[in-house]
Design an enzyme around this catalytic site. Structure first.
Site, short mmCIF file in Angstrom:
data_model
loop_
_atom_site.label_atom_id
_atom_site.label_comp_id
_atom_site.label_asym_id
_atom_site.label_seq_id
_atom_site.Cartn_x
_atom_site.Cartn_y
_atom_site.Cartn_z
N CYS A 1 0.85 -1.20 0.00
CA CYS A 1 0.00 0.00 0.00
C CYS A 1 0.88 1.24 0.00
O CYS A 1 1.88 1.29 0.70
CB CYS A 1 -0.90 0.03 1.23
SG CYS A 1 -2.29 -1.08 1.15
N LEU A 2 0.48 2.22 -0.80
CA LEU A 2 1.24 3.47 -0.85
C LEU A 2 0.87 4.38 0.28
O LEU A 2 -0.13 4.38 0.83
CB LEU A 2 1.00 4.17 -2.19
CG LEU A 2 1.37 3.34 -3.43
CD1 LEU A 2 0.96 4.06 -4.68
CD2 LEU A 2 2.86 3.07 -3.43
#
Length: 105
Positions: A104-105
């Site tokens: 996940c960014l």
């Protein structure tokens, strides 16, 4: 280390607000975290995802990706985006009191 206070309990979090000690999380905290993320009320469908995220974290040490979440949680990808519009895996992990899933960014 930063902290946050939910349900009158101060807990350690990372710079993005993810719990660093998932054992400190309680279900009443989830409602407050959800409101911070723009989700006014957690429905039964939200809870399916939140509990699934916690279970996966306990088994694998990380939360599932959106793809895995959509295939195995019982809640499809389109519905996940309706329930957690800012990003299902990331938002659900934060509400579930687990660290941000890998990828996940």
């Amino acid at each position: 280390m930063p902290t946050a206070t939910y349900d009158d309990t101060t807990v350690p979090v990372d710079d993005q607000g993810f719990f660093t000690d998932p054992g400190r999380w309680t279900e009443p905290m989830a409602e407050q975290i959800a409101r911070e993320d723009g989700i006014a009320t957690l429905t039964d469908r939200h809870w399916i995802v939140i509990r699934f995220m916690r279970a996966q974290y306990e088994v694998k040490g990380t939360g599932p990706t959106v793809r895995i979440l959509g295939k195995t949680s019982g809640v499809g990808v389109k519905e996940l985006y309706r329930l957690f519009p800012k990003g299902p895996a990331k938002t659900a992990a934060r509400i579930a009191g687990i660290p941000k899933p890998r990828g996940c960014l």
